[in-house]
Design an enzyme around this catalytic site. Structure first.
Site, mmCIF file in Angstrom:
data_model
loop_
_atom_site.group_PDB
_atom_site.id
_atom_site.type_symbol
_atom_site.label_atom_id
_atom_site.label_comp_id
_atom_site.label_asym_id
_atom_site.label_seq_id
_atom_site.Cartn_x
_atom_site.Cartn_y
_atom_site.Cartn_z
ATOM 1 N N HIS A 156 19.451 -44.975 40.021
ATOM 2 C CA HIS A 156 20.461 -45.084 41.070
ATOM 3 C C HIS A 156 20.328 -46.368 41.888
ATOM 4 O O HIS A 156 21.265 -46.768 42.571
ATOM 5 C CB HIS A 156 20.444 -43.851 41.986
ATOM 6 C CG HIS A 156 19.307 -43.779 42.941
ATOM 7 N ND1 HIS A 156 18.182 -43.017 42.709
ATOM 8 C CD2 HIS A 156 19.119 -44.344 44.158
ATOM 9 C CE1 HIS A 156 17.360 -43.114 43.739
ATOM 10 N NE2 HIS A 156 17.907 -43.926 44.626
ATOM 11 N N ASP A 186 16.938 -40.329 36.175
ATOM 12 C CA ASP A 186 16.967 -41.326 37.252
ATOM 13 C C ASP A 186 15.907 -42.408 37.048
ATOM 14 O O ASP A 186 15.275 -42.861 38.004
ATOM 15 C CB ASP A 186 16.798 -40.661 38.618
ATOM 16 C CG ASP A 186 17.222 -41.583 39.766
ATOM 17 O OD1 ASP A 186 18.009 -42.518 39.515
ATOM 18 O OD2 ASP A 186 16.752 -41.373 40.900
ATOM 19 N N SER A 258 13.131 -45.927 47.178
ATOM 20 C CA SER A 258 13.547 -45.531 45.834
ATOM 21 C C SER A 258 13.012 -46.490 44.783
ATOM 22 O O SER A 258 13.201 -47.700 44.877
ATOM 23 C CB SER A 258 15.072 -45.518 45.726
ATOM 24 O OG SER A 258 15.589 -44.265 46.009
#
Length: 511
Positions: A156, A186, A258
């Site tokens: 993402h 992911d 992230s």
């Protein structure tokens, strides 16, 4: 890793899942999730407060009066941060406004009270319609896994990016190529043109213990090389429909973390920080990381072929609660209850039926139903798996050859078993056989129509108009069959019903 239970977002109380990429403005309120990695405006970093470093050893209170004080040795996070931090990178992405808005500006009703709040982050040239418009910037983290510039991060973080720039800790910057992404897990793999780069050693996430110290390194809110620490809160967490058995921690992870590494006290990467649960968009004590064992499998496929293949078994499953365990005479409420079987799929070819409870796959216990998708999806198409299945009160062994998850599923098989109620007061159902015209119109070859539901069945959620197919895994076509099966049941019965195009099991307590 033992699955400790499925975590679901409690949107009614404002708790929602957010992907922790940098630059997200505001947060999630109510059921609105502000997620993904692009941002339309910069965020001022929070003020930093000085604090004293933690001591290397902390005296523990005496166990008994007069007993000598013990010491608890804390991990040396300074060594880990200085050594591994060199291989952690900051990732900046540039994408069109259309891509960015899909990530961090939700499409909400103009009448919603937060409409104006979110609208302020949209480029006025977008005009609420199509077109890419002005570029929008986002950011995240990553870490180098090979000296020639292979980098792991979250899918993402780079989703829809037109340009990806990687900044090393020594301040050098490189344009990165996205070798491939896998949205299901992911995970994304990047490559920069450099040599002799520092790397991080890989650990084994399957050996993690709850309570173990871990730390994260990343760029929350653009603050590069930020180190935070905590403990492993749980392993094998299932989030929504994700196939990843997440590592849950209480490490402070915020937008921008992230793709950064989660590291154990031996300095080994054991996860990729990916998601948080939050009411505000920021850290609230629940952080989730992709196990490195999963990420390495995905990375190896991407580096070798540029794409990722996931396997499928071809079944839909439900959780086994206590009522189902009682119905199927299971010693414990564990396993994955098969509700539907894909026609012509791997499961049907292996002999799986609706009403079977899958207890083990290749010797690995299936505790919660969410364990099964993660084991299967992370396998490769063509692999053979041994299934231990509970059927009609005993264990049977079935062997299945897994299919490719990218293939379109065929129509679900109609020959699966179902749960059926009976006319007796114990269930509270009024039933009649399907008429020939109903069988033709619905495509259901056999079953009993529920004309009325009351008592235990109504409380369990059975509705008039449902078609009941089987009781405790035994197909039923007559009231006598239902009465006989209910009479033999003890505390509850498991009813497989067809409601519209869906088939679901419903446990009904009768004892």
């Amino acid at each position: 890793m033992r699955n400790e239970g499925t975590v679901t977002a409690i949107t009614a109380k404002g708790l929602t899942l957010a992907l922790c990429a940098a630059g997200v403005i505001g947060g999630a309120v109510g059921a609105l999730a502000v997620n993904h990695n692009n941002a339309a405006a910069e965020v001022a970093p929070p003020a930093l407060a000085a604090s004293a470093p933690a001591p290397a050893a902390v005296p523990a209170p005496p166990i008994a009066a007069g007993a000598p004080a013990a010491t608890v040795t804390l991990p040396d996070f300074t060594r880990i941060a200085s050594t591994n931090g060199k291989a952690v990178v900051n990732i900046r992405v540039v994408g069109g406004i259309k891509t960015a808005n899909r990530g961090n500006v939700p499409e909400i009703d103009p009448r919603h009270p937060l409409y104006e709040f979110f609208r302020q982050f949209q480029d006025p040239r977008q005009g609420g319609g199509g077109g890419r418009g002005a570029p929008v910037f986002g950011a995240g983290s990553g870490f180098i896994v090979s000296p020639d510039g292979v980098i792991l991060t979250n899918a993402h973080v780079v989703q829809g990016a037109d340009e990806v720039t990687v900044k090393l800790q020594d301040r050098r910057e490189f344009r990165a190529k996205v070798l491939g992404t896998d949205p299901r897990t992911d995970v994304a793999v990047l490559k920069i043109d450099a040599k002799n780069l520092p790397t991080v050693p890989m650990g084994q996430s399957r050996s993690l213990l709850v309570g173990e110290w871990v730390l994260a390194i990343g760029s929350p809110y653009g603050l590069e090389s930020t180190v935070t620490a905590g403990v492993v809160s749980a392993t094998g967490r299932a989030l929504d429909d994700n196939v990843v058995p997440f590592i849950q921690t209480d490490v402070a992870v915020n937008p921008g973390n992230s793709g950064g590494p989660l590291i154990n006290t031996r300095g080994e990467v054991i996860g990729i920080n990916s998601q948080i649960y939050s009411q505000t968009g920021g850290y609230q004590g629940l952080s989730f990381a992709i196990p490195i064992d999963v990420a390495i499998k995905i990375k190896d496929q991407i580096v070798a072929t540029g794409k990722v293949q996931h396997a499928k078994l071809g079944v839909s499953v439900q959780e086994v609660g206590q009522a189902f365990a009682d119905s199927f005479r299971l010693e414990s409420p564990e396993g994955a209850l098969v509700s539907t079987v894909e026609r012509g799929g791997p499961a049907e070819r292996a002999g799986l039926k609706s009403g079977d409870v899958i207890r083990r796959v290749n010797g690995r216990a299936i505790v919660a139903s969410s364990d099964l998708p993660s084991i299967i999806a992370l396998s490769r198409p063509g692999e053979r798996v041994a299934l231990d299945v509970w059927r009609e009160g005993k264990l049977v062994r079935l062997d299945a050859t897994l299919g490719d998850a990218s293939e379109k599923p065929k129509r679900a098989a109609r020959e699966d078993l179902a749960q059926a109620p009976d006319n007796s007061a114990r269930l509270g159902l009024a039933l009649r056989p399907l008429e020939p015209i109903e069988r033709r119109q619905s495509g259901i070859p056999a079953g009993l129509v529920i004309e009325d539901a009351s008592g235990a069945a109504a409380i369990a959620g059975v509705e008039p108009g449902d078609v009941l197919i089987s009781v405790n895994g035994r197909a039923v076509t007559s009231l006598d069959q239902v009465r006989d099966l209910v009479a033999k049941a003890n505390k509850s019965v498991a009813l497989l019903i067809q409601r519209g195009s869906d088939r679901i099991f419903i446990p009904v307590r009768i004892g």
